[in-house]
Enzyme design. Structure first.
Site, PDB file in Angstrom:
ATOM      1  N   SER A 354      69.303   8.476 -20.648  1.00  0.00           N
ATOM      2  CA  SER A 354      68.827   7.487 -19.769  1.00  0.00           C
ATOM      3  C   SER A 354      70.141   6.440 -19.279  1.00  0.00           C
ATOM      4  O   SER A 354      70.752   5.750 -20.229  1.00  0.00           O
ATOM      5  CB  SER A 354      67.519   6.657 -20.202  1.00  0.00           C
ATOM      6  OG  SER A 354      67.288   5.686 -19.215  1.00  0.00           O
ATOM      7  N   ASN A 356      69.686   3.847 -18.239  1.00  0.00           N
ATOM      8  CA  ASN A 356      69.211   2.386 -18.469  1.00  0.00           C
ATOM      9  C   ASN A 356      69.223   1.999 -19.964  1.00  0.00           C
ATOM     10  O   ASN A 356      68.738   1.045 -20.755  1.00  0.00           O
ATOM     11  CB  ASN A 356      67.797   2.220 -18.351  1.00  0.00           C
ATOM     12  CG  ASN A 356      67.568   2.506 -16.754  1.00  0.00           C
ATOM     13  OD1 ASN A 356      68.002   1.583 -16.002  1.00  0.00           O
ATOM     14  ND2 ASN A 356      66.788   3.258 -16.020  1.00  0.00           N
ATOM     15  N   PHE A 376      57.824   9.689 -19.585  1.00  0.00           N
ATOM     16  CA  PHE A 376      58.750  10.026 -18.707  1.00  0.00           C
ATOM     17  C   PHE A 376      59.994   8.871 -19.136  1.00  0.00           C
ATOM     18  O   PHE A 376      60.439   9.085 -20.281  1.00  0.00           O
ATOM     19  CB  PHE A 376      58.402   9.720 -17.204  1.00  0.00           C
ATOM     20  CG  PHE A 376      57.678  10.891 -16.788  1.00  0.00           C
ATOM     21  CD1 PHE A 376      57.997  12.042 -15.996  1.00  0.00           C
ATOM     22  CD2 PHE A 376      55.966  10.915 -16.955  1.00  0.00           C
ATOM     23  CE1 PHE A 376      57.082  13.088 -15.742  1.00  0.00           C
ATOM     24  CE2 PHE A 376      55.424  11.946 -16.584  1.00  0.00           C
ATOM     25  CZ  PHE A 376      55.948  13.271 -15.954  1.00  0.00           C
ATOM     26  N   GLU A 377      60.527   8.111 -18.425  1.00  0.00           N
ATOM     27  CA  GLU A 377      61.687   7.405 -18.851  1.00  0.00           C
ATOM     28  C   GLU A 377      61.365   6.196 -19.346  1.00  0.00           C
ATOM     29  O   GLU A 377      60.755   5.072 -19.057  1.00  0.00           O
ATOM     30  CB  GLU A 377      62.454   7.020 -17.407  1.00  0.00           C
ATOM     31  CG  GLU A 377      63.697   6.380 -17.986  1.00  0.00           C
ATOM     32  CD  GLU A 377      64.986   6.398 -16.907  1.00  0.00           C
ATOM     33  OE1 GLU A 377      66.008   5.968 -17.197  1.00  0.00           O
ATOM     34  OE2 GLU A 377      64.482   6.690 -15.694  1.00  0.00           O
ATOM     35  N   GLN A 378      61.816   6.036 -20.672  1.00  0.00           N
ATOM     36  CA  GLN A 378      61.552   4.902 -21.513  1.00  0.00           C
ATOM     37  C   GLN A 378      63.103   4.238 -21.702  1.00  0.00           C
ATOM     38  O   GLN A 378      64.068   5.060 -21.836  1.00  0.00           O
ATOM     39  CB  GLN A 378      60.919   4.964 -22.696  1.00  0.00           C
ATOM     40  CG  GLN A 378      59.340   5.672 -22.546  1.00  0.00           C
ATOM     41  CD  GLN A 378      58.647   5.344 -24.113  1.00  0.00           C
ATOM     42  OE1 GLN A 378      58.986   4.326 -24.872  1.00  0.00           O
ATOM     43  NE2 GLN A 378      57.749   6.197 -24.151  1.00  0.00           N
TER      44      GLN A 378
END
Length: 532
Positions: A354, A356, A376-378
């Protein structure tokens, strides 16, 4: 490429006196072992965690280090949206003709009657890569492996999943020739083994010795009736005769054993002709049947006897806590420090890399993403828990302006099971701490409306584990820690709790959520895990 640690100390001439199990602590299931020269490699399942397929390395079968991961690039592995305990199942590592071969399944869903189980193959000239773009092979079932026969031909094996009503879903082990040049299966698939009376046949590995083909499989399910079954045939297609004392390894019915769930094994021979069998195991928390460290890897010494069957050297079929080592020079690796830099290969993220998650040797920056329940995106960076008694501490700088912005320390099994101590913002109290616990998908907040206000600035978060007891605490000076909330049940963070299938293990996770979508960043300066 795999991240290669700093050079190890030279091997000594001292032979280690004992192998202590498990050899790979914490979440390291489904071991597939491969020897190349003097080096031994074990590949293990990683499920929804990225990078995919951990590879451990040893020179003496006693001392092991994490060498890296095979599937550490997005081009090699796409885990977006896979469910908890989906993803990479049961990799099989082999070496032939100067190439490493890695077979694996990427499970897209597994709790329905049908299963989506695409199987892939990747190769590399060296264990540190580069690994080729994965080739899709088939999707008839899971747990693939590749057998390299003495005549140079290659054969693909996997279990077949049968979703039909009134059929055994573990349909059997199928074999089909693989054309390496064409990168595809050729000929027709052949069902070579329907399993023993134990049932739930999976995890096939094929070997050839003394004119026999030996088929090693996992049976009994990956819980407390797990077992290792061995069968043999004079011909590749079978029929395969089951070992007369089958199963050759199991913990079933032996609650007195430290190592439970023994099964899913593979075999390796040393240059001196000694044989060893790494296998899956679990260690329940005292007084429970819950393994919060997940499924681990142990190893047993085995021998071929005059009847051309394989047996445990120590006799019987129960796993041993301690095993005699091979006649090899002892080769140790440096011990891991309690605090690893955030760029260490021992960290993982759920379902892929990610942008992030920003990490270096000095700090970790997490830009808030989706919730801990998201597939999904963590924004999360996590390490495997390897001790049932431990003290875990981190430092956090975070300046939330909304209750939808959270950052903190979690003991995290999956999207259904976790305990999370986090810093957020309350309209009346300002910065405050709260706990979010999720038990099989049901959330509760132990502090309720009694949030704990904290001053602005750095805050130190701590989790203290004493077997099944978990106590969160905090400090503003890293010296004086104050309890937060009640003692929580750490045993629910296990394969064995809840209605959802779980095949992984507890992670110590640093995470940040921003449900406003503003991507507010949290900054962590260390994560320390000390055995206690």
């Amino acid at each position: 490429m795999l991240e290669i640690p700093s050079p190890s100390p030279p091997a000594s001439d001292t032979v280690a006196r004992v192998i202590r199990n498990p050899i790979l602590s914490g979440f390291n299931p489904d071991p597939s072992i491969c020897r190349v020269g003097q080096d031994y490699y074990i590949a293990t399942s990683t499920f929804e965690w990225f990078p995919g397929v951990q590879i451990h390395h040893s020179r003496d079968l006693v001392n092991w280090r994490l060498l890296g991961h095979a599937l550490e690039e997005s081009r090699l592995l796409d885990l977006r949206g896979v469910p908890s305990s989906g993803g990479v199942w049961a990799p099989a590592l082999s070496h032939h003709g100067g190439l490493f071969y890695l077979c694996y399944t990427v499970v897209h869903q597994h709790e329905a009657a049908t299963k989506d189980t695409p199987n892939f193959l990747t190769t590399a000239p060296s264990i540190d890569g580069p690994w080729s773009d994965p080739v899709f092979i088939n999707s008839s079932g899971f747990d693939p492996s590749l057998f390299h026969d003495e005549d140079g031909r290659k054969y693909w094996l996997n279990m077949v999943w049968d979703h039909r009503a009134d059929h055994n879903p573990f349909h059997g082990i199928v074999l089909q020739e693989y054309d390496h040049q064409a990168e595809s299966l050729i000929g027709e698939p052949r069902m070579i083994f329907k399993g023993s009376k134990i049932g739930l046949t999976e995890g096939p590995h094929l070997y050839r010795r003394n004119g026999y083909y030996y088929l090693l499989t996992a049976e009994g399910g990956t819980e407390y009736d797990h077992a290792v079954t061995l069968a043999r045939s004079r011909t590749l297609d079978g029929p395969y005769e089951v070992h007369p004392a089958n199963p050759i390894l199991t913990s079933s019915g032996r609650d007195d054993l430290t190592l439970q769930k023994a099964g899913h094994a593979s075999l390796v021979e040393t240059p001196g002709g000694e044989w060893y069998m790494p296998h899956l195991c679990g260690r329940p928390l005292p007084g429970t049947r819950r393994c919060n460290l997940g499924r681990e890897t142990a190893i047993q010494q085995v021998e071929w006897r005059d009847d051309d069957w394989l047996y445990l050297v120590e006799g019987g079929n129960a796993p041993h806590d301690e095993v005699s080592p091979p006649q090899l020079p002892s080769h140790s690796w440096p011990d891991l420090p309690d605090r690893l830099t955030f760029d260490s290969l021992h960290y993982a993220t759920p379902r892929g890399p990610s942008a992030n998650v920003i990490r270096d040797t000095e700090k970790l920056v997490l830009r808030g993403c989706e919730s801990l329940e998201s597939n999904f995106e963590q924004a999360m960076l996590a390490r495997r828990l390897t001790f049932q008694q431990a003290t875990i501490t981190t430092s956090l700088e975070f300046d939330p302006t909304s209750f939808q912005q959270m950052a903190g320390l979690a003991l995290y099994y999956n999207t259904h099971l976790f305990h999370y101590l986090y810093l957020s913002q309350d309209e009346n109290l300002g910065p405050c701490l709260q706990i979010h616990s999720c038990d099989d998908g049901t959330s509760n907040f132990p502090l309720g409306k009694n949030l704990l206000p904290v001053p602005q600035g750095p805050v130190y978060l701590r989790a203290t584990l004493d077997h099944r007891d978990l106590q969160f605490s905090y400090s503003t000076d890293e010296a004086n820690f104050h309890p937060v909330g009640p003692v929580l049940d750490a045993s629910l963070l296990s394969d064995d709790h809840g209605d959802h299938w779980g095949f992984t293990g507890t992670f110590v996770a640093l995470c940040c959520q921003d449900l406003t979508g503003a991507r507010l960043a949290a900054e962590f300066h260390f994560l320390q895990i000390s055995a206690s």
